[in-house]
Design a protein around this motif. Structure first.
Motif, PDB file in Angstrom:
ATOM      1  N   VAL A  49       6.538  -7.939  -0.030  1.00  0.00           N
ATOM      2  CA  VAL A  49       6.722  -8.059  -1.478  1.00  0.00           C
ATOM      3  C   VAL A  49       7.977  -8.882  -1.677  1.00  0.00           C
ATOM      4  CG1 VAL A  49       7.111  -6.870  -3.659  1.00  0.00           C
ATOM      5  CG2 VAL A  49       5.577  -5.862  -1.938  1.00  0.00           C
ATOM      6  N   ALA A  50       7.829 -10.019  -2.324  1.00  0.00           N
ATOM      7  CA  ALA A  50       8.948 -10.958  -2.464  1.00  0.00           C
ATOM      8  C   ALA A  50       9.332 -11.134  -3.930  1.00  0.00           C
ATOM      9  CB  ALA A  50       8.569 -12.313  -1.861  1.00  0.00           C
ATOM     10  N   GLY A  51      10.609 -10.932  -4.204  1.00  0.00           N
ATOM     11  CA  GLY A  51      11.141 -11.177  -5.540  1.00  0.00           C
ATOM     12  C   GLY A  51      12.372 -12.059  -5.422  1.00  0.00           C
ATOM     13  N   ARG A  52      13.161 -12.119  -6.501  1.00  0.00           N
ATOM     14  CA  ARG A  52      14.362 -12.939  -6.473  1.00  0.00           C
ATOM     15  C   ARG A  52      15.621 -12.140  -6.774  1.00  0.00           C
ATOM     16  NH1 ARG A  52      13.183 -18.570  -9.457  1.00  0.00           N
ATOM     17  NH2 ARG A  52      15.083 -19.057  -8.317  1.00  0.00           N
ATOM     18  N   ASN A  53      15.420 -10.914  -7.259  1.00  0.00           N
ATOM     19  CA  ASN A  53      16.555 -10.048  -7.580  1.00  0.00           C
ATOM     20  C   ASN A  53      16.583  -8.884  -6.594  1.00  0.00           C
ATOM     21  OD1 ASN A  53      18.458  -8.315  -8.594  1.00  0.00           O
ATOM     22  ND2 ASN A  53      17.450  -7.970 -10.562  1.00  0.00           N
ATOM     23  N   PRO A  54      17.569  -8.844  -5.706  1.00  0.00           N
ATOM     24  CA  PRO A  54      17.600  -7.772  -4.695  1.00  0.00           C
ATOM     25  C   PRO A  54      17.729  -6.381  -5.298  1.00  0.00           C
ATOM     26  CG  PRO A  54      19.657  -9.023  -4.691  1.00  0.00           C
ATOM     27  CD  PRO A  54      18.715  -9.775  -5.563  1.00  0.00           C
ATOM     28  N   GLU A  55      18.137  -6.284  -6.558  1.00  0.00           N
ATOM     29  CA  GLU A  55      18.306  -4.973  -7.191  1.00  0.00           C
ATOM     30  C   GLU A  55      17.130  -4.615  -8.086  1.00  0.00           C
ATOM     31  OE1 GLU A  55      20.818  -3.158  -6.279  1.00  0.00           O
ATOM     32  OE2 GLU A  55      21.497  -4.838  -5.034  1.00  0.00           O
ATOM     33  N   SER A  56      16.049  -5.372  -8.026  1.00  0.00           N
ATOM     34  CA  SER A  56      14.946  -5.150  -8.960  1.00  0.00           C
ATOM     35  C   SER A  56      14.226  -3.837  -8.683  1.00  0.00           C
ATOM     36  CB  SER A  56      13.929  -6.296  -8.887  1.00  0.00           C
ATOM     37  OG  SER A  56      13.192  -6.242  -7.684  1.00  0.00           O
ATOM     38  N   ALA A  57      13.721  -3.235  -9.755  1.00  0.00           N
ATOM     39  CA  ALA A  57      12.953  -1.993  -9.620  1.00  0.00           C
ATOM     40  C   ALA A  57      11.689  -2.230  -8.815  1.00  0.00           C
ATOM     41  CB  ALA A  57      12.604  -1.449 -11.006  1.00  0.00           C
ATOM     42  N   GLY A  58      11.139  -3.445  -8.905  1.00  0.00           N
ATOM     43  CA  GLY A  58       9.919  -3.755  -8.172  1.00  0.00           C
ATOM     44  C   GLY A  58      10.111  -3.717  -6.667  1.00  0.00           C
ATOM     45  N   LEU A  59      11.230  -4.220  -6.184  1.00  0.00           N
ATOM     46  CA  LEU A  59      11.505  -4.161  -4.744  1.00  0.00           C
ATOM     47  C   LEU A  59      11.739  -2.726  -4.296  1.00  0.00           C
ATOM     48  CD1 LEU A  59      13.738  -7.291  -3.982  1.00  0.00           C
ATOM     49  CD2 LEU A  59      11.275  -6.994  -3.635  1.00  0.00           C
ATOM     50  N   LEU A  65       7.012   2.652  -1.034  1.00  0.00           N
ATOM     51  CA  LEU A  65       5.640   2.701  -0.548  1.00  0.00           C
ATOM     52  C   LEU A  65       5.525   2.166   0.879  1.00  0.00           C
ATOM     53  CD1 LEU A  65       3.630   1.639  -3.742  1.00  0.00           C
ATOM     54  CD2 LEU A  65       3.860   3.924  -2.746  1.00  0.00           C
ATOM     55  N   GLY A  66       6.658   1.830   1.482  1.00  0.00           N
ATOM     56  CA  GLY A  66       6.659   1.391   2.866  1.00  0.00           C
ATOM     57  C   GLY A  66       6.352  -0.073   3.077  1.00  0.00           C
ATOM     58  N   CYS A  67       6.458  -0.888   2.042  1.00  0.00           N
ATOM     59  CA  CYS A  67       6.172  -2.317   2.170  1.00  0.00           C
ATOM     60  C   CYS A  67       7.437  -3.084   2.551  1.00  0.00           C
ATOM     61  CB  CYS A  67       5.655  -2.882   0.850  1.00  0.00           C
ATOM     62  SG  CYS A  67       4.121  -2.155   0.273  1.00  0.00           S
ATOM     63  N   PRO A  68       7.342  -4.024   3.473  1.00  0.00           N
ATOM     64  CA  PRO A  68       8.479  -4.919   3.731  1.00  0.00           C
ATOM     65  C   PRO A  68       8.809  -5.698   2.461  1.00  0.00           C
ATOM     66  CG  PRO A  68       6.824  -5.097   5.460  1.00  0.00           C
ATOM     67  CD  PRO A  68       6.205  -4.304   4.365  1.00  0.00           C
TER      68      PRO A  68
END
Length: 308
Positions: A49-59, A65-68
């Protein structure tokens, strides 16, 4: 009002030896719900799961859920040790137009949840899950997934001269990407209505409602049909709705009316999700379509590998 269980079974997925590896780009509400749906699929495994904000709720949600995860955005997908079988792009139309030329050489199936119009348009209740061999599948828009099946059913059964698809979403689930995509949303939805019905005179509208409490996602389909019979109209649209409910059980026809040559169909979609509120049926609907497409691809890959 329809109530939904997120664990309701979707159409049967063939048992496969190796689940397809999946990457999700985007950590907003759509991305978070996708990750939850992937975690419940026997045909898919969340590999990034790739985002741009290391503090995001999505990450954080993905990590639970155990996803990298990675805050490297698309660069994290491109730099992976091996290509993913499926990449979901849950960013924005503008971002997807930049992402696709970089993702294409990987050979992954790219499922675009933005209204970018780059890939082959797929509305599962109308087109099935096959995009004619295209590796870039565009799911049109939430309004397209809701309205096109009804518009197509009406245009197939009656001599329709005009179609209008009006969707209303709750303001609290219309995030930054949705608001940036408004022009693309309207244009892509209108194009899909024409493409799948053959009716050239169409209009697509998206309303963002500030109502409190938030109302469920609603779509109204208006059509001009000379001599339309209400009983036949109801039969046609209920049959179309049943196809959508095969993968999105919260999809429900609320009303059908005929006034002269004016036909109006009203529907809503209740979200069946562990992470989305019930009124976010627009997101649940497009994500459910995306998961079905990915699962079908996983099955094809498994059959191909078994034949080797």
């Amino acid at each position: 009002m329809t109530t939904c269980n997120p664990d309701v079974e979707r159409p049967t997925v063939a048992t496969i030896a190796r689940p397809a590896t999946v990457a999700v780009i985007g950590t907003g509400a759509i991305g978070q719900d996708l990750v939850s749906k992937i975690s419940r699929s026997s045909a898919l495994t969340c590999a990034l799961v790739a985002g741009r904000n290391p503090e995001s709720a999505g990450l954080r949600h993905a990590e639970l859920l155990g996803c990298p995860t990675s805050a490297g955005g698309i660069e994290a997908v491109l730099s992976a040790d091996r290509p993913f079988d499926v990449v979901f792009d849950a960013t924005s139309a503008a971002a997807h137009r930049e992402h696709w030329p970089r993702l294409e050489p990987l050979g992954s199936l790219v499922v675009d949840l933005t209204p970018s119009k780059v890939g082959a348009m797929v509305v599962p209740a109308v087109t099935g899950l096959d995009a004619g061999g295209s590796r870039n599948i565009n799911l049109v828009s939430c309004g397209g997934q809701a309205g096109v099946p009804i518009a197509r059913a009406l245009a197939t059964a009656f001599p329709v001269s005009y179609l209008e698809v009006v969707s209303t979403v709750a303001s609290v689930v219309a995030g930054r990407a949705t608001r940036l995509n408004l022009d693309e949303y309207v244009a892509t939805t209108g194009q899909a209505v024409t493409a799948f019905t053959g009716v050239s005179d169409v209009k697509a509208i998206l309303n963002i409602s500030p109502a409190v409490p938030p109302a469920p996602f609603r779509t109204a389909v208006h059509a001009l049909i000379p001599g339309a019979d209400l009983t036949r109209v109801r039969e046609v649209v209920e049959s179309a709705a049943a196809e959508v409910r095969r993968f999105a059980p919260g999809y429900e026809i609320l009303a059908a009316s005929v006034t002269g040559d004016r036909v109006m169909i009203s529907l809503h979609v209740i979200a069946c999700s562990e992470v989305l509120p019930p009124y976010a049926g627009n997101l649940d609907l497009i994500n459910s379509a995306a998961i079905m497409v990915a699962e079908q691809h996983a099955t094809r890959l498994a059959l191909s590998e078994a034949a080797l």
